[in-house]
Design an enzyme around this catalytic site. Structure first.
Site, PDB file in Angstrom:
ATOM      1  N   HIS A  53      -8.346  -0.855  -0.041  1.00 24.30           N
ATOM      2  CA  HIS A  53      -7.157  -1.600  -0.489  1.00 24.30           C
ATOM      3  C   HIS A  53      -7.531  -2.618  -1.582  1.00 24.30           C
ATOM      4  O   HIS A  53      -6.968  -2.598  -2.683  1.00 24.30           O
ATOM      5  CB  HIS A  53      -6.521  -2.315   0.706  1.00 24.30           C
ATOM      6  CG  HIS A  53      -5.299  -3.115   0.377  1.00 24.30           C
ATOM      7  ND1 HIS A  53      -4.024  -2.657   0.603  1.00 24.30           N
ATOM      8  CD2 HIS A  53      -5.154  -4.353  -0.175  1.00 24.30           C
ATOM      9  CE1 HIS A  53      -3.148  -3.571   0.197  1.00 24.30           C
ATOM     10  NE2 HIS A  53      -3.809  -4.621  -0.270  1.00 24.30           N
ATOM     11  N   GLU A  54      -8.502  -3.458  -1.283  1.00 24.39           N
ATOM     12  CA  GLU A  54      -8.889  -4.488  -2.258  1.00 24.39           C
ATOM     13  C   GLU A  54      -9.522  -3.844  -3.495  1.00 24.39           C
ATOM     14  O   GLU A  54      -9.371  -4.350  -4.612  1.00 24.39           O
ATOM     15  CB  GLU A  54      -9.837  -5.515  -1.629  1.00 24.39           C
ATOM     16  CG  GLU A  54      -9.269  -6.272  -0.407  1.00 24.39           C
ATOM     17  CD  GLU A  54      -7.912  -6.933  -0.643  1.00 24.39           C
ATOM     18  OE1 GLU A  54      -7.574  -7.233  -1.793  1.00 24.39           O
ATOM     19  OE2 GLU A  54      -7.184  -7.131   0.361  1.00 24.39           O
TER      20      GLU A  54
ATOM     21  N   HIS B 105      -6.790  -3.064  -5.882  1.00 27.11           N
ATOM     22  CA  HIS B 105      -6.427  -4.269  -6.641  1.00 27.11           C
ATOM     23  C   HIS B 105      -7.437  -4.521  -7.759  1.00 27.11           C
ATOM     24  O   HIS B 105      -7.079  -4.848  -8.888  1.00 27.11           O
ATOM     25  CB  HIS B 105      -6.438  -5.503  -5.724  1.00 27.11           C
ATOM     26  CG  HIS B 105      -5.219  -5.663  -4.865  1.00 27.11           C
ATOM     27  ND1 HIS B 105      -3.941  -5.713  -5.371  1.00 27.11           N
ATOM     28  CD2 HIS B 105      -5.082  -5.816  -3.521  1.00 27.11           C
ATOM     29  CE1 HIS B 105      -3.064  -5.891  -4.372  1.00 27.11           C
ATOM     30  NE2 HIS B 105      -3.735  -5.944  -3.249  1.00 27.11           N
TER      31      HIS B 105
ATOM     32  N   GLU C  37       0.312  -4.601  -5.874  1.00 28.34           N
ATOM     33  CA  GLU C  37       0.267  -4.012  -4.533  1.00 28.34           C
ATOM     34  C   GLU C  37       0.394  -2.488  -4.589  1.00 28.34           C
ATOM     35  O   GLU C  37      -0.139  -1.792  -3.714  1.00 28.34           O
ATOM     36  CB  GLU C  37       1.380  -4.640  -3.685  1.00 28.34           C
ATOM     37  CG  GLU C  37       1.149  -4.634  -2.190  1.00 28.34           C
ATOM     38  CD  GLU C  37      -0.120  -5.349  -1.719  1.00 28.34           C
ATOM     39  OE1 GLU C  37      -0.631  -6.218  -2.447  1.00 28.34           O
ATOM     40  OE2 GLU C  37      -0.598  -5.017  -0.616  1.00 28.34           O
TER      41      GLU C  37
HETATM   42 ZN    ZN Z   1      -2.829  -6.147  -1.352  1.00 30.56          ZN
END
Ligand code: ZN
Ligand code: ZN
Length: 496
Positions: free
Chosen positions: A261-262, A265, A291
């Site tokens: 997830h990160e 980003h 996001e």
């Molecule tokens: Zn996030």
């Protein structure tokens, strides 16, 4: 470049310098700082934030905007002027004394929230919340809006999105997701996530996480992975974009899916067009688009069947012996378990957006004066029962779980669900353009990253969120892509 354009670039460089220092300080604050250093650090953060605010709203900034607006021939400068003007207007419309009082109220309220949450007592927080709502109503009026007061706040996080768009898409999404939740609750298929809860040493989790980040195309010469309590990614500058993760040795899912997830980003922040570096355009265009990048990698790639078909061997090579007897099918179902729960940050891919829609409906009602803060807990619990089929029995499980409102953040929650919808829409188009199955199988996800860079990352703030979605997919925000993706996926897993 004209001399006025040069002065404008120099001013942006100065702002970017302070912003970079602040970002590095924030990273340190959340990863490495000794406890006793925090008090002084908080003061330094205050000083630097004030400095950035002063530069953004300075007479020099105003003069440069006025001289360049409609005059400059450089499209990058032109866009940067537009963004600086938005920031100037936003920051200068609130009277200074009022803003200072608001900042003080907010930090007090955050402290009270912690107390209220640990004592499970909403009444402690309620008067602060009331005041914060009143401030935000006023700010929305200062900033201006067309149809709905809430739009004035929403625009801070997702420029161009309006309540009238969100009402439509969220209503459709809400009904579709609630139906899926019911179908899954009635399914006879057994999904047992508890089989994943074996001990998995931290260093081995790190090894797997690093391998996946590398496949994603994360540039380790322009970043690093560290440990923290609340994971985040942070762009210090485009050549220094850091990822953090949390290791739970009894539940590997936290670190592995959290890192992916990160990492999503971070890819966004590492891949802005170098032509934008000198300006403030080398930044994410919105929270929702940010996001979309993390959720795309975490769910559409990281929780997909293709991904695990091709990486289960690597996982088993690194994982302890207690994982070796889990059959693939049962592992795959377990990492995609759907189970309505009270707490947003523990929610699965399917129910997550319902948590967000509840918050959206409530905060919109607060800002428009249709709901009183004192009635918030009951309204919250009722919506949980209506949409998710479970009713919190106390406020810790309910309205007190998130810090956002206590920190004065109204208009922020929708960006999480927007991220899901954008990700699904981008994913649909990406799969038409490239053979994602073959790429995941090859073990080098570079072409996926390259596609996202071409269509999303490189533009930075040159395009607004809906411009990006329109240019890539040929249509506006459309919740059907997320609904279809979730329906297909969970029909296959839960056989309904
Ligand atoms: Zn996030
Ligand atoms: Zn409806």
């Amino acid at each position: 470049m004209t001399s006025v354009e040069n002065q404008f670039i120099e001013l942006m460089k100065e702002i970017k310098g302070y912003t970079e220092a602040l970002a590095l300080i924030h990273w340190d604050l959340r990863t490495k700082i000794p406890k006793k250093g925090m008090e002084q650090r908080a003061q330094v953060i205050g000083l630097l934030s004030e400095k950035i605010h002063q530069l953004n709203t300075s007479d020099q900034m105003k003069a440069l905007i006025d001289q360049l607006k409609g005059v400059t021939k450089d499209p990058i400068i032109e866009k940067a002027v537009e963004v600086c003007e938005e920031e100037y207007n936003k920051s200068s419309k609130i009277p200074v004394e009022e803003f200072k009082a608001y900042v003080t109220l907010r930090s007090k309220s955050e402290t009270v929230w912690q107390e209220a949450r640990s004592e499970n007592n909403f009444a402690l927080l309620q008067p602060y919340l009331e005041e914060l709502v009143n401030y935000n109503k006023k700010f929305a009026t200062y900033w201006g809006y067309h149809a709905n007061k809430y739009d004035g706040l929403l625009n801070n996080y997702e420029p161009g999105l309006t309540t009238s768009i969100l009402d439509k898409v969220f209503d459709k999404l809400k009904h579709a997701l609630s139906d899926l939740v019911k179908n899954i609750a009635e399914s006879k298929i057994e999904v047992d996530a508890s089989q994943l809860l074996h001990h998995f040493p931290k260093t081995d989790q790190e090894q797997f996480s690093l391998a996946i980040l590398d496949k994603m195309g994360y540039d380790f010469d322009a970043g690093r992975l560290d440990e923290t309590i609340h994971p985040f990614a942070i762009g210090i500058n485009p050549k220094d974009v850091r990822v953090t993760t949390r290791y739970d040795e009894n539940d590997f899912r936290t670190a592995i899916f959290g890192t992916i997830h990160e990492g999503g980003h971070a890819l966004y922040e590492q891949n802005f067009d170098p032509d934008l570096y000198q300006t403030i355009l080398a930044n994410a265009t919105s929270m929702g688009i940010h996001e979309s990048q993390s959720l795309f990698w975490e769910n559409f790639v990281g929780r997909s069947r293709h991904f695990w078909e091709n990486h289960f061997d690597l996982f088993r090579k690194i994982a302890p012996v207690s994982f070796q007897s889990i059959p693939f099918e049962s592992f795959f179902k377990a990492i995609n378990e759907v189970k309505p729960s009270y707490i947003r940050i523990e929610a699965d891919e399917l129910t997550y957006s319902l948590h967000i829609i509840i918050r959206y409906e409530l905060e919109k009602a607060l800002i428009n004066g249709d709901l009183d803060t004192k009635d918030l807990p009951e309204a919250w619990n009722q919506k949980m029962e209506d949409y998710l089929g479970i009713k919190p029995t106390n406020d810790q499980q309910g309205v007190l779980q998130d810090i956002h409102w206590a920190a004065g953040d109204f208009g922020y929650f929708p960006t999480y669900a927007l991220g899901y919808m954008y990700a699904a829409q981008l994913n649909h188009k990406l799969k038409q353009d490239i053979d994602i199955e073959a790429i995941i199988k090859s073990g080098d996800f570079e072409p996926i990253k390259a596609w996202m860079t071409e269509h999303v990352h490189r533009h930075g703030k040159m395009k607004k969120p809906l411009e990006i979605i329109n240019d890539v997919t040929g249509e506006g925000l459309n919740p059907d892509y997320l609904i279809n993706y979730l329906t297909d996926k969970y029909k296959t897993i839960y056989k309904f």
